[in-house]
Design an enzyme around this catalytic site. Sequence first.
Site, PDB file in Angstrom:
ATOM      1  N   ASP A 245       0.822  -1.126   0.084  1.00 15.03           N
ATOM      2  CA  ASP A 245      -0.156   0.074   0.084  1.00 15.03           C
ATOM      3  C   ASP A 245       0.898   1.285  -0.046  1.00 15.03           C
ATOM      4  OD1 ASP A 245      -2.318   1.884   1.055  1.00 15.03           O
ATOM      5  OD2 ASP A 245      -3.181   0.176   0.708  1.00 15.03           O
TER       6      ASP A 245
ATOM      7  N   LYS B 224      -4.237  -1.103  -6.732  1.00 14.74           N
ATOM      8  CA  LYS B 224      -5.310  -0.363  -5.977  1.00 14.74           C
ATOM      9  C   LYS B 224      -5.313   1.095  -6.355  1.00 14.74           C
ATOM     10  CE  LYS B 224      -6.505   0.517  -0.946  1.00 14.74           C
ATOM     11  NZ  LYS B 224      -6.072   0.155   0.266  1.00 14.74           N
TER      12      LYS B 224
ATOM     13  N   ASP C 131      -6.293   4.823  -5.524  1.00 12.20           N
ATOM     14  CA  ASP C 131      -7.088   5.237  -4.410  1.00 12.20           C
ATOM     15  C   ASP C 131      -7.473   7.051  -5.038  1.00 12.20           C
ATOM     16  OD1 ASP C 131      -7.974   5.982  -1.866  1.00 12.20           O
ATOM     17  OD2 ASP C 131      -5.924   5.417  -0.881  1.00 12.20           O
TER      18      ASP C 131
ATOM     19  N   ASN D 220      -8.054  10.427  -2.310  1.00 12.04           N
ATOM     20  CA  ASN D 220      -8.113  10.745  -0.830  1.00 12.04           C
ATOM     21  C   ASN D 220      -8.622  11.944  -0.564  1.00 12.04           C
ATOM     22  OD1 ASN D 220      -7.855   8.093   0.401  1.00 12.04           O
ATOM     23  ND2 ASN D 220      -5.805   8.229  -0.187  1.00 12.04           N
TER      24      ASN D 220
ATOM     25  N   CYS E 207     -10.560   2.757  -5.082  1.00  6.23           N
ATOM     26  CA  CYS E 207     -10.572   3.111  -3.565  1.00  6.23           C
ATOM     27  C   CYS E 207     -10.607   4.496  -3.576  1.00  6.23           C
ATOM     28  CB  CYS E 207      -9.434   2.431  -3.085  1.00  6.23           C
ATOM     29  SG  CYS E 207      -9.216   3.024  -1.194  1.00  6.23           S
TER      30      CYS E 207
ATOM     31  N   ASP F  84     -12.606   2.120   4.617  1.00  4.25           N
ATOM     32  CA  ASP F  84     -11.778   2.151   5.628  1.00  4.25           C
ATOM     33  C   ASP F  84     -11.972   1.468   6.753  1.00  4.25           C
ATOM     34  OD1 ASP F  84      -9.932   2.841   3.960  1.00  4.25           O
ATOM     35  OD2 ASP F  84      -9.859   4.913   4.566  1.00  4.25           O
TER      36      ASP F  84
HETATM   37  C1  DGJ Z   1      -6.981   5.406   1.964  1.00  8.93           C
HETATM   38  C2  DGJ Z   1      -7.380   4.039   1.592  1.00  8.93           C
HETATM   39  O1  DGJ Z   1      -9.081   3.779   1.879  1.00  8.93           O
HETATM   40  C3  DGJ Z   1      -6.609   2.996   2.582  1.00  8.93           C
HETATM   41  O2  DGJ Z   1      -7.076   1.697   2.423  1.00  8.93           O
HETATM   42  C4  DGJ Z   1      -5.095   3.211   2.215  1.00  8.93           C
HETATM   43  O3  DGJ Z   1      -4.786   2.640   0.964  1.00  8.93           O
HETATM   44  C5  DGJ Z   1      -4.742   4.695   2.568  1.00  8.93           C
HETATM   45  N1  DGJ Z   1      -5.568   5.757   1.813  1.00  8.93           N
HETATM   46  C6  DGJ Z   1      -3.376   4.788   2.015  1.00  8.93           C
HETATM   47  O4  DGJ Z   1      -3.034   6.376   2.363  1.00  8.93           O
END
Ligand code: DGJ
Length: 799
Positions: free
Chosen positions: A433, A546, A548, A550, A596, A618
């Site tokens: 990750d 994966k 992501d 955020n 994600c 999460d």
């Molecule tokens: C948010 C993701 O939902 C987590 O699973 C993880 O990958 C973190 N970001 C890593 O920064």
Amino acid sequence: MHLSAYSGCLPKVASNTTVFENSNVTDKEAQTVSRQANYSFAICDLSSELMRATKNISFTSLKQLGIRRSEAANADLISFNPLSKTFKLKGKNMEYVMHVDPKTSDLVNVHWGKSGDKPFPLSKYKKMANSSWQSEMDVIPREFPDAGRGDNRTPAIQISTPEGITTSQFEYKGHEIIQGKPELDGLPSLYGDKDKAQTLKVRMYDKAADLELELFYTVFKDKDVICRSSRVINKSDKPVSIEKIASISADFPPDDYKIMKLSGNWANERQEEVVDLKPGNFSISSRFGASGHEHNPYLALYSDKTTEDKGNANAFSLVYSGSFSAEAEQNREKCTRIVMGLNPQAFRWKLEPGKSFQTPECVGVYSSDGLNGLTEQLHHTFKDNLIRSEWKDKERPVLLNTWEASYFWFNHDKIVDMAKEAKKIGAELVVLDDGWFGKKYKRNWDRCGLGDWETNTGKLPKGLNGLADDVTKLDLKFGLWVEPEMVSPKSELYEKHPDWVISQPKRDKTQMRHQLVLDMSKKEVQDYVIDSMSKILDGANIEYIKWDMNRSMTEVGSNALPPDRQMETQHRYMQGLYRVLDTLTKKYPHVLWEGCASGGGRFDPGMLQYFPQIWTSDNTDPLDRLNIQAGTARVYPPIAMGAHVSKSPNPITKRKTDLEFRFDSAMSAGNMGLELDPRKMSRQEKELAKEKIEFYKEVRPVIQNGEYHQLRSPFGKNWSAVQYTKDDASEAVAFAFQKQKQEGGYVPPIKLAGLKENELYKVNDQPEPLSGKRLMSAGIIPKFSKDNDSEVYHIKQVG
Ligand code: DGJ
């Protein structure tokens, strides 16, 4: 003109399209044409007659008529009666009927429900307009309502022209029937073969604004689904501003309605919430550039008499990952309109002369089998007609993700050691990750490095390639985390390209998780992402990614766009992102891509097209996960739902739970993985984990590709249960859960579903087989003994 126009509605040899131009065909003319064509119909549904007629016509005659057999076989899905100008679209059990109003040329809905059911009469709707304040427009069920001409309900389209026209008046001009389901250019969309789906394109025209509107409707032979979208074409010589344009609008007859929505927040996504609809406007939306944790782009509308298994229900699921809005508006007679599509508060589009604008699609579902019927339709539609990945039907590997095990603190040896231990208990893929990249600004925490997709050789001296090789040598696949849509202000990328971020002039740039959003509407940014991701994938044996994302968008704007186009930024971002995802997933088709967004912040059908699985939340607490997973499975097939076993106490909720309960909760969601440090597990824990993973692998084909039945919802309830059943009902797996131990010991039975009544089944190691009927009527009583308890039943047909 009449005759040739009418013959024009017959299929043509060289195309897979049936075209009909608007004309006033008389009864007599229709009969003449039908005689010429060897059919015997007068006032009829063209395509179903065609279907019947072709059975008695030789292949040569078919050819002479220009009809291909596949078209004839499919011809009963969409039919058009040219005299009453009525369209009938059929699914497996449903019918969608609409007609062109003879007075206004507006497209009016007649029925969306079970085939053969009587529609609510139009005359009754019309009587609802009972004062000089209200026109018929305000009460009749309309297909694509415009604003400001008497329909005071929420519109599907709102425009504004340089001359000051802010209303629209689209009138029927013609239609085409297309075999199959055409894919949308640049947007995720359903697909469907020519022999299984048909698409109706209705052309409407607004004379004053000189705009054309195309309404698309696809129906599928084996489903009760109607997929809709719309497209506006500017025929005028001046730009037009589109202020609102929906993907779907649907009007429903009077009833006491309920809405089910999936709402929540970070670590608490997709909680089922039911609302009693009252006169007024109810809406859910997102405005910040992603579908979001707060509301999934999904609504179900159903009568308050409808149950989980019985009664009429409709659902709407938007194939889009950005800002959206879903409105349910009810008038005082309890007629209800659903409008869903791009969020007008985060969208405006300047349409230049000759240009067109295509909306995302919305999947509309009808069920006469209550809410569970909706879920079944959605799961099948997404599996059969949306997900494109090579992994679509393949069993998904049990993965170990390093995030909760070590966050940013790892090195080569630690990952390899974790991989070795994970392998021993049965993992099949190890995913590294966040934290592996950054040269100048090392990603040792979340304050820097995003955008600089180069390996941090301090942590990984052998590079990604070396790590992937060492993991692969253990007979494990290797996977990697990335967050390509973002940039840290502390990064080499931002130093080089400070103008590549979403921002507005003179405004501060709000940081969230210390990062900014890259402006994916820019071609050079899209290309950078494609190139940097390609370098990573070309440089090491990576079999899983994966992807992501955020943070939400703030100060939304693009310096690539002029001031009057700033409100286009969000949608252009999505178009750019979809281009990137389309390119990468096609370039690396063997890679298993998982979406994600801080957990499940972008769990939507748009993403599913590219990512066959998505990280659900999460929050890996097994108790909280029961609700999150059940809410997600309302709409999305469980194979798409990442569900991991993590450590106890849980890092987010701090709740302590047994390892067995954690495994059963994750397994019950469909796509199980691990999110803990296997090196830190005790011997007993490893033994249990090994046993559980072995069992999971045995039943994985049933869980991941079987039929999903929610036997008892966990929402607001102490006991819940879920079952997966093999297609031929010879095998099933059921999971039962108790949240809290109750005094008195009462536990309701788990009544199984979908088994063969007269066949015998063995449940786990029970010596006596039981009939399917008994398992479905009397059920099984779980032997719970504590808080957070679970039971798993493997049910196999005997003989
Ligand atoms: C948010 C993701 O939902 C987590 O699973 C993880 O990958 C973190 N970001 C890593 O920064």
